[in-house]
Write a protein that holds these residues in place. Structure first.
Motif, PDB file in Angstrom:
ATOM      1  N   UNK A 206      -5.513   4.610 -16.175  1.00 19.09           N
ATOM      2  CA  UNK A 206      -6.314   5.456 -17.070  1.00 19.09           C
ATOM      3  C   UNK A 206      -7.314   6.304 -16.287  1.00 19.09           C
ATOM      4  N   UNK A 207      -7.932   5.716 -15.264  1.00 23.29           N
ATOM      5  CA  UNK A 207      -8.904   6.466 -14.457  1.00 23.29           C
ATOM      6  C   UNK A 207      -8.207   7.595 -13.704  1.00 23.29           C
ATOM      7  N   UNK A 208      -7.062   7.311 -13.113  1.00 22.22           N
ATOM      8  CA  UNK A 208      -6.323   8.346 -12.381  1.00 22.22           C
ATOM      9  C   UNK A 208      -5.849   9.451 -13.327  1.00 22.22           C
ATOM     10  N   UNK A 209      -5.358   9.071 -14.498  1.00 16.56           N
ATOM     11  CA  UNK A 209      -4.924  10.067 -15.483  1.00 16.56           C
ATOM     12  C   UNK A 209      -6.090  10.925 -15.950  1.00 16.56           C
ATOM     13  N   UNK A 210      -7.234  10.294 -16.201  1.00 21.76           N
ATOM     14  CA  UNK A 210      -8.417  11.023 -16.660  1.00 21.76           C
ATOM     15  C   UNK A 210      -8.886  12.016 -15.597  1.00 21.76           C
ATOM     16  N   UNK A 211      -8.985  11.561 -14.338  1.00 24.94           N
ATOM     17  CA  UNK A 211      -9.450  12.456 -13.280  1.00 24.94           C
ATOM     18  C   UNK A 211      -8.471  13.607 -13.059  1.00 24.94           C
ATOM     19  N   UNK A 212      -7.180  13.329 -13.183  1.00 31.76           N
ATOM     20  CA  UNK A 212      -6.177  14.386 -13.011  1.00 31.76           C
ATOM     21  C   UNK A 212      -6.329  15.464 -14.080  1.00 31.76           C
ATOM     22  N   UNK A 213      -6.485  15.034 -15.326  1.00 38.67           N
ATOM     23  CA  UNK A 213      -6.637  15.991 -16.436  1.00 38.67           C
ATOM     24  C   UNK A 213      -7.913  16.808 -16.267  1.00 38.67           C
ATOM     25  N   UNK A 214      -9.011  16.162 -15.921  1.00 42.45           N
ATOM     26  CA  UNK A 214     -10.290  16.866 -15.783  1.00 42.45           C
ATOM     27  C   UNK A 214     -10.252  17.861 -14.622  1.00 42.45           C
ATOM     28  N   UNK A 215      -9.610  17.486 -13.518  1.00 40.55           N
ATOM     29  CA  UNK A 215      -9.503  18.407 -12.390  1.00 40.55           C
ATOM     30  C   UNK A 215      -8.612  19.593 -12.754  1.00 40.55           C
ATOM     31  N   UNK A 216      -7.548  19.350 -13.510  1.00 36.49           N
ATOM     32  CA  UNK A 216      -6.681  20.433 -13.974  1.00 36.49           C
ATOM     33  C   UNK A 216      -7.453  21.392 -14.879  1.00 36.49           C
TER      34      UNK A 216
END
Length: 315
Positions: A206-216
């Motif tokens: 969940x943390x990796x998915x969240x950071x990926x979306x926010x960086x995108x």
């Protein structure tokens, strides 16, 4: 007559089987030691680059990476040791087995939480560039390192308490083939393992998915520094790939049971691809993608002893 002819045949076949098993064990041992040596070689190079380059020691991302490297080295070493001991059917005291398994289990969880911590650091660098130097200062590096270490060691600490209160003292002096399953003596430990693995993987994913979306999302809003956001995104994606590969290690007890009758090289291939390869990815990510480490490795590999030139007239 038939009995007398069968005995030498069985003896010869038994010797042939033992000889074959010894050759397989030697081959796998040499392969694993060679792999471990290559991994350690790159680890030493990057540790040398870190301690000899001043500006690397002033950034939290590199401090966290050094912690991850040391942790992964311990994890790889204990995993290789356990695999070789198990494959050779070598028995060691339960106390020593428990110590090695505790290090392997703790460093395994630390590796997964480390992926989340490093993804969050990249998220802070891209989404909060003005506050990044304050949020992710080197002086605060001990906070994520301590939290990650506590999360990694806590399940093993609980196991120590359960094991010490559930078995007699003589249990720790028995000699066994060192496997984690042998140390599970109560249903509470089995339940704890399932809950810990599921919770850790879900949290990190969940943390990796969240950071990926926010960086995108940040990359779409900011066009001026697209190179840094793109690089951060690729790093997070690679972390996600590592996590996906490590997910297969949660199924290792089931896989080992299903493959118990398979040839040794099949078991070795599974162990290498799904247990060791995700660990080996960490130095590849920063060792070859990061410009500082890449330049340091190139300088080291390009360094060759120069021949002394003779001074004199050209014939």
């Amino acid at each position: 007559m038939e009995a007398s002819t069968l005995v030498p045949y069985n003896t010869t076949e038994s010797k042939s089987t033992v000889s074959r098993d010894i050759r397989i064990w030697i081959t796998l041992t040499v392969t694993l030691i060679l792999f471990w040596g290559i991994f350690l070689f790159f680890i030493v190079l990057m540790l040398h680059a870190f301690f000899t380059t001043a500006h690397l020691r002033t950034q939290m991302r590199y401090v966290l990476f050094m912690y991850t490297l040391v942790n992964d080295t311990l994890n790889l070493t204990t995993c290789v040791l356990l695999f070789l001991l198990t494959f050779a059917l070598y028995q060691i005291p339960v106390r020593g087995c428990h110590f090695v398994v505790t290090i392997a289990a703790s460093t395994f969880l630390n590796s997964r939480t480390g992926l989340a911590v490093m993804a969050l650091e990249r998220y802070a660098a891209i989404c909060f560039p003005l506050r990044h130097s304050v949020i992710c200062s080197v002086e605060r590096s001990w906070v994520p390192i301590t939290v990650s270490s506590v999360i990694g060691f806590m399940p093993s600490f609980i196991d120590i308490i359960i094991l010490s209160t559930s078995v007699p003292e003589e249990f720790f002096f028995e000699r066994v083939i060192c496997r984690r399953e042998y140390l599970i003596v109560t249903p509470y430990q089995a339940t704890r393992m399932i809950v810990t693995d599921a919770t850790t993987f879900t949290m990190v994913a969940l943390i990796i998915l969240y950071t990926y979306i926010k960086i995108m999302m940040e990359a779409k809003k900011v066009n001026g520094d697209s190179a840094s956001t793109g690089k951060a995104n690729k790093t997070v994606v690679i972390h996600a790939a590592q996590l996906s590969l490590s997910l297969t290690s949660f199924t290792s007890p089931i896989s080992e049971y299903l493959m118990r009758q398979q040839v040794a090289f099949v078991r070795f291939f599974y162990f290498f691809l799904f247990m060791l390869f995700p660990i080996f990815l960490s130095p590849l990510i920063y060792g070859f993608r990061d410009e500082n480490f890449r330049n340091h490795i190139k300088k080291f590999l390009a360094c060759r002893p120069h021949k002394t030139k003779r001074v004199g007239h050209t014939p």
